[in-house]
Design a protein around this motif. Structure first.
Motif, PDB file in Angstrom:
ATOM      1  N   ILE A  43       0.834  -1.211   0.000  1.00 25.63           N
ATOM      2  CA  ILE A  43       0.000   0.000   0.000  1.00 25.63           C
ATOM      3  C   ILE A  43       0.867   1.258   0.000  1.00 25.63           C
ATOM      4  O   ILE A  43       0.628   2.202  -0.762  1.00 25.63           O
ATOM      5  N   ILE A  44       1.893   1.280   0.863  1.00 32.58           N
ATOM      6  CA  ILE A  44       2.750   2.470   0.938  1.00 32.58           C
ATOM      7  C   ILE A  44       3.565   2.607  -0.344  1.00 32.58           C
ATOM      8  O   ILE A  44       3.792   3.724  -0.822  1.00 32.58           O
ATOM      9  N   GLY A  45       3.970   1.479  -0.934  1.00 32.51           N
ATOM     10  CA  GLY A  45       4.683   1.510  -2.215  1.00 32.51           C
ATOM     11  C   GLY A  45       3.828   2.152  -3.300  1.00 32.51           C
ATOM     12  O   GLY A  45       4.315   2.978  -4.084  1.00 32.51           O
ATOM     13  N   TYR A  46       2.539   1.793  -3.330  1.00 31.68           N
ATOM     14  CA  TYR A  46       1.615   2.391  -4.310  1.00 31.68           C
ATOM     15  C   TYR A  46       1.490   3.896  -4.079  1.00 31.68           C
ATOM     16  O   TYR A  46       1.630   4.698  -5.005  1.00 31.68           O
ATOM     17  N   TYR A  47       1.256   4.278  -2.827  1.00 32.25           N
ATOM     18  CA  TYR A  47       1.060   5.697  -2.496  1.00 32.25           C
ATOM     19  C   TYR A  47       2.312   6.521  -2.832  1.00 32.25           C
ATOM     20  O   TYR A  47       2.217   7.604  -3.413  1.00 32.25           O
ATOM     21  N   ALA A  69       1.373   1.979 -10.928  1.00 28.47           N
ATOM     22  CA  ALA A  69       1.718   1.834  -9.506  1.00 28.47           C
ATOM     23  C   ALA A  69       0.853   0.767  -8.847  1.00 28.47           C
ATOM     24  O   ALA A  69       1.340  -0.026  -8.032  1.00 28.47           O
ATOM     25  N   MET A  70      -0.430   0.724  -9.221  1.00 23.46           N
ATOM     26  CA  MET A  70      -1.348  -0.283  -8.667  1.00 23.46           C
ATOM     27  C   MET A  70      -0.929  -1.688  -9.089  1.00 23.46           C
ATOM     28  O   MET A  70      -0.866  -2.610  -8.272  1.00 23.46           O
ATOM     29  N   THR A  71      -0.586  -1.849 -10.376  1.00 24.94           N
ATOM     30  CA  THR A  71      -0.142  -3.155 -10.884  1.00 24.94           C
ATOM     31  C   THR A  71       1.118  -3.619 -10.160  1.00 24.94           C
ATOM     32  O   THR A  71       1.233  -4.776  -9.746  1.00 24.94           O
ATOM     33  N   MET A  72       2.081  -2.669 -10.006  1.00 20.89           N
ATOM     34  CA  MET A  72       3.339  -2.992  -9.313  1.00 20.89           C
ATOM     35  C   MET A  72       3.084  -3.400  -7.859  1.00 20.89           C
ATOM     36  O   MET A  72       3.703  -4.324  -7.348  1.00 20.89           O
ATOM     37  N   SER A  73       2.179  -2.681  -7.201  1.00 25.02           N
ATOM     38  CA  SER A  73       1.892  -2.960  -5.785  1.00 25.02           C
ATOM     39  C   SER A  73       1.238  -4.319  -5.596  1.00 25.02           C
ATOM     40  O   SER A  73       1.571  -5.049  -4.664  1.00 25.02           O
ATOM     41  N   ILE A  74       0.307  -4.658  -6.491  1.00 22.60           N
ATOM     42  CA  ILE A  74      -0.358  -5.968  -6.415  1.00 22.60           C
ATOM     43  C   ILE A  74       0.663  -7.082  -6.652  1.00 22.60           C
ATOM     44  O   ILE A  74       0.689  -8.082  -5.930  1.00 22.60           O
ATOM     45  N   ALA A  75       1.533  -6.869  -7.655  1.00 20.32           N
ATOM     46  CA  ALA A  75       2.574  -7.865  -7.942  1.00 20.32           C
ATOM     47  C   ALA A  75       3.533  -7.989  -6.756  1.00 20.32           C
ATOM     48  O   ALA A  75       3.932  -9.101  -6.388  1.00 20.32           O
ATOM     49  N   MET A  76       3.879  -6.848  -6.130  1.00 17.63           N
ATOM     50  CA  MET A  76       4.764  -6.864  -4.964  1.00 17.63           C
ATOM     51  C   MET A  76       4.112  -7.633  -3.811  1.00 17.63           C
ATOM     52  O   MET A  76       4.768  -8.450  -3.163  1.00 17.63           O
ATOM     53  N   TYR A  77       2.822  -7.389  -3.597  1.00 16.76           N
ATOM     54  CA  TYR A  77       2.094  -8.039  -2.492  1.00 16.76           C
ATOM     55  C   TYR A  77       2.163  -9.565  -2.616  1.00 16.76           C
ATOM     56  O   TYR A  77       2.567 -10.255  -1.683  1.00 16.76           O
ATOM     57  N   GLY A 122       8.563  -1.081   4.975  1.00 22.37           N
ATOM     58  CA  GLY A 122       7.646  -0.417   4.038  1.00 22.37           C
ATOM     59  C   GLY A 122       7.214   0.961   4.502  1.00 22.37           C
ATOM     60  O   GLY A 122       6.978   1.857   3.678  1.00 22.37           O
ATOM     61  N   PHE A 123       7.127   1.165   5.813  1.00 24.01           N
ATOM     62  CA  PHE A 123       6.729   2.481   6.342  1.00 24.01           C
ATOM     63  C   PHE A 123       7.706   3.580   5.918  1.00 24.01           C
ATOM     64  O   PHE A 123       7.334   4.746   5.821  1.00 24.01           O
TER      65      PHE A 123
END
Length: 199
Positions: A43-47, A69-77, A122-123
């Motif tokens: 989530i923080i990566g996306y933001y 950014a959303m695609t990258m964050s989902i893939a990261m998760y 991540g914070f």
């Protein structure tokens, strides 16, 4: 509560490992812990990528499109969760060489709680300066390694001397796993699945 060991692994890790060893919640419980903690960097990566932008040295701020950014964050998760599960499998398979016979739940608990400080890094993405992320990341990695070395003898029920060699083997395998995941990312990016920058 899913995150009930979170405070303990920071304030009194050895005692918390003892508690984890005594209780041994279910495999699903340990998996739930990873699923919740992995949301932090995602989530923080996306933001950070879509709204704050990243600063690398003296160059201009880099931002991604919201969709990228959303695609990258989902893939990261999902990548983070898969990484911890693979580490748990490695922990389980390596155990035989050290006369330990952990269950998959014990192996996942060790992997999940060891990886927690890394996920909490991540914070640091709320202040997206590369030097800051690297410094906080180094602290998180160091504490994760400490948790592994302190947790192995307790959870695996093996002497500390053997535990040290076993932990070192896990760290080595973990690093190899990280290189494989990074190489996979580079391959995916080269196939056109990389980030899309805002101009």
């Amino acid at each position: 509560m899913i995150l009930n060991h979170l405070w303990g692994i920071y304030t009194h890790p050895k005692e918390e490992w003892e508690t984890i060893d005594q209780r041994h919640e279910s495999y699903f419980y340990a998996l739930s812990h990873i699923a919740v903690i992995a949301l932090i960097p995602a989530i923080i990566g996306y933001y950070s990528a879509a709204h704050l932008g990243w600063s690398i040295g003296a160059g201009e701020i880099i931002k991604l499109t919201q969709q990228s950014a959303m695609t990258m964050s989902i893939a990261m998760y999902f990548g983070l969760i898969a990484g911890v599960v693979l580490l748990a499998i490695l922990i389980h398979e390596l155990a035989n060489a050290f006369d330990a016979a952990p269950t998959y739940t014990q192996s996942l608990e060790l992997a999940a709680y060891t990886a927690t400080p890394l996920f909490m890094v991540g914070f640091a993405g709320l202040y997206p300066e590369l030097w800051f992320i690297m410094a906080v990341g180094l602290v998180g990695l160091s504490y994760s390694v400490y948790l592994l070395y302190s947790g192995v003898p307790i959870l695996m029920h093996i002497p500390e001397e053997k535990g040290f060699i076993y932990s070192s083997s896990v760290v080595t395998c973990g690093l190899v796993l990280m290189v494989i995941l990074m190489a996979s990312t580079v391959i995916l990016w080269s196939m056109g699945l990389g980030p899309i920058y805002m101009h």
